[in-house]
Design an enzyme around this catalytic site. Structure first.
Site, PDB file in Angstrom:
ATOM      1  NE  ARG A 107      -7.272  35.022   8.314  1.00 29.68           N
ATOM      2  CZ  ARG A 107      -8.635  35.170   7.707  1.00 29.68           C
ATOM      3  NH1 ARG A 107      -9.269  36.145   8.283  1.00 29.68           N
ATOM      4  NH2 ARG A 107      -8.743  34.626   6.612  1.00 29.68           N
ATOM      5  CB  THR A 108      -0.511  36.241   5.604  1.00 32.66           C
ATOM      6  OG1 THR A 108      -1.118  35.147   6.773  1.00 32.66           O
ATOM      7  CG2 THR A 108       0.958  35.851   5.708  1.00 32.66           C
ATOM      8  CE  LYS A 129       5.503  36.607 -21.011  1.00 28.18           C
ATOM      9  NZ  LYS A 129       6.634  37.604 -21.198  1.00 28.18           N
ATOM     10  NE  ARG A 163       0.407  32.172   2.677  1.00 29.01           N
ATOM     11  CZ  ARG A 163      -0.580  32.107   3.510  1.00 29.01           C
ATOM     12  NH1 ARG A 163      -1.960  31.993   3.142  1.00 29.01           N
ATOM     13  NH2 ARG A 163      -0.194  32.352   4.936  1.00 29.01           N
ATOM     14  CG  HIS A 184       2.306  30.484   8.577  1.00 27.49           C
ATOM     15  ND1 HIS A 184       2.656  31.831   8.221  1.00 27.49           N
ATOM     16  CD2 HIS A 184       0.798  30.690   8.099  1.00 27.49           C
ATOM     17  CE1 HIS A 184       1.716  32.643   7.925  1.00 27.49           C
ATOM     18  NE2 HIS A 184       0.678  31.827   7.842  1.00 27.49           N
TER      19      HIS A 184
END
Lengths: 305, 305, 305
Positions: free
Chosen positions: B55-56, B83, B105, B133
């Site tokens: 969704r986000t 890495k 995120r 959020h």
């Protein structure tokens, strides 16, 4: 065969004349100054990265965007390569679907040889095994030319794991062709005699160099090795604050990144006034624009054969 | 430091005044009504999602598309983060390559603090660990304002795992700032006293609430736990058909999704007339357009400093 | 229900009349000849590939590009499907976010049945379990029609693992509807009696066929089986040089690819003059353009219901 040799592959700087190389450097710098790119909005490319990358892949993506190219999304992890398809057949598939050029990073040294024979679209090498990394060389050269005009008579020390570095391999050769003196440094056992350059201790090499090019200590190769001590490496071969104080005032510091801060170079020196590490990243976009323009500008690519 | 504070980061609603928050809500609703977006076709953004999302991520991608932004593809799984490169150096690389804003995120709570200090491009927080959020909060607010005009004097019950929910944390605070009463509910042992809200049993809270916000029971945290019974949760804390019949006729039901149908809410009630769950997803696109516009509209972003 | 049946889903050729199928074939060939595509620049699609693919995915991506569609990036590996979200809820989310059509490959046979009932946007099936692969059938048909005008009275032999092949299943039925004779061949134990076609030994079938369609021996199913010998398969059922010399001079050879060179077909014969294997890939782009045009051209899609 004759027609195929006229396709503008870009797999190793060894295949280009010094005139061509200097033309690409100049074009990259020109684009950085704001010259209009040769937009090629009708063309499609695909980026095939079979090894991890942030800088090189993102930099090619940004260069492609600036040229107006369409980029066909290709995820190696979910491609039919996972069903055992060869790289050649994957590339032939993309050619059949209408892709006009391929940018490829692959773990196999010289992977591009069969592709060059069999494909009628340009291959741009974004790194092959322990072989070449020509677009990285080009951006390194751009950064040096930006600082010094050219590299004739300049001394470059390359310090680190020369044996496994495709950056070292690509650079050592082209720099000498362009008139520079190249010295290898770092751990003696990581030095590669086949590169045809001299070895010096880092403290000796530093003071006589115009360009100090640090190579990345590869986590996957050394940092997980329990006998390897990052702090020991830093003290013996790294660019410490002490060593930084002794480099020439006009000298510049390069690193292909990702940097292991505190290993190859002290944490804060990455952003030092003489460091060109983030400039290299910026220049990478323009170097790759010049490379992509070349792939499509030539009168002898796919369409006209 | 002074100039950096003027970059329009969007990491927590706590950093915005209620006037700014209500302006964003209004702008989101205006865009949903068909207002022309402030197109920013010369800008490039990158979406760095180090945690799973549909969704986000898709919602940001769609918002970026509507604004005409160029999106630089970035796959965390094949980036140099693998890495060992730090998040900061990855972000600095993208800045050097020419990216104008980053949507991130990341699993680390407050990951954005060092980035805000070191980068000259806006960071938009798409979720940090068990922290914030804020774009989810904004779309939740949009959905509430769409239903009620504003939230002054409204009662919202948030039901579920409040202790681990960044949605709960973001919402509990901002809702009270905007004049609402917030109640926590669900399993008492999942309640979080530090949120500064009162706890009520769900059956009590339901009948007095205008907005019922269900939180997701996290598979990765609870549903794999053999002592956790989904059906027991549903009976004790879920929005069953019986409970749905008792909510106020004008009340609305929200859930950040993905929904565990039959756990937090009965299977068929997800599409109930009083559910706004799919409206939330639609609103998410417009909320993120407003957020992205803000990142580029401000007279004090990168270019003008 | 009535309105939903009018959405132009494309999940199986069984749902289309032969007139519709031949119209799609003709449209694909017309686009290949240079006809202008019906550009749909205001639409957004998403490609949901839950199984590995190069050809099908890249081919859809290229078709989408030619139509000017916006493609919402969707990575199955990092989506909330990993948090246990159902395919239906994922698709409903994308619909709520504003996606106008979904192209889906999924391992579950008939996955599309619930989606067709619940979504108001077209589903285009890019392969379901051991069920259907209708866009592959369409490109196969295009390649046959390109060679022969139509397939009435033509004989097609399909050779390989018919039991597990969705290509075989899709093709066997539609070819007979279009007037062709279809024969199955390859290992007798891999033959599928439910397809309603006759079985013949490959050496017998070859000489009487106009179209030789080889199926892929699936690594994941057979090649890792120690009792399976690739060279034995090649000798007994593969298109060897000897067998190639005995096919009709006008016959063509098809393979859905990826090819196991030296197994289903001798290494060098993939590029033989009678092979249409790479033409199939090229045709796939145009077939998918015709399919996508149909999804958006119909007067009864989402917007107008």
């Amino acid at each position: 065969m004759q027609t195929q040799q006229r396709i503008s592959h870009f797999v190793s700087l060894d295949d280009l004349s010094t005139v061509e190389i200097e033309r690409l450097i100049a074009r990259g710098l020109e684009l950085k100054q704001g010259a209009s790119p040769h937009r090629t909005v009708t063309k499609t490319v695909a980026n095939l990265f079979f090894e991890h990358s942030t800088r090189t892949k993102c930099s090619f993506e940004m260069a492609e965007h600036h040229l107006g190219l369409h980029v066909l999304p290709f995820e190696t992890a979910t491609s039919s390569v996972q069903k055992g398809e060869t790289l050649l057949d994957t590339c032939k598939t993309l050619e059949a679907i209408g892709v006009d050029a391929l940018i490829v990073r692959h773990g196999e040294t010289g992977y591009y040889e069969r592709l060059q024979e069999q494909l009628r679209i340009p291959i741009i090498n974004a790194g092959d095994g322990s072989g070449q990394h020509p677009s990285q060389s080009l951006l390194d050269l751009m950064t040096m030319y930006e600082a010094f005009g050219d590299v004739t008579g300049k001394t470059i020390v390359i310090c680190g794991d020369l044996r496994h570095s495709r950056v070292a391999r690509s650079n050592a050769h082209v720099l000498r062709r362009l008139g520079a003196t190249v010295i290898g440094s770092g751990p003696r056992e990581w030095f590669d005699d086949t590169l045809g350059i001299a070895y010096q201790e880092i403290d000796e090499a530093l003071t006589s160099s115009d360009i100090i090019m640090l190579l990345r200590v590869q986590h996957e190769r050394h940092l997980d090795d329990q006998s390897f001590e990052a702090t020991v490496y830093h003290q013996r071969y790294g660019l410490t604050h002490e060593r930084m104080a002794r480099i020439r005032p006009e000298a510049i510091v390069l690193h292909p990144a990702p940097v292991n801060r505190g290993v190859e170079i002290a944490e804060e020196l990455v952003e030092h006034a003489q460091s060109r590490i983030f400039d290299q990243m910026t220049n990478g976009v323009f170097a790759r624009m010049a490379i992509l323009e070349r792939a499509f500008d030539e009168p002898t690519t796919k369409e006209t054969i």
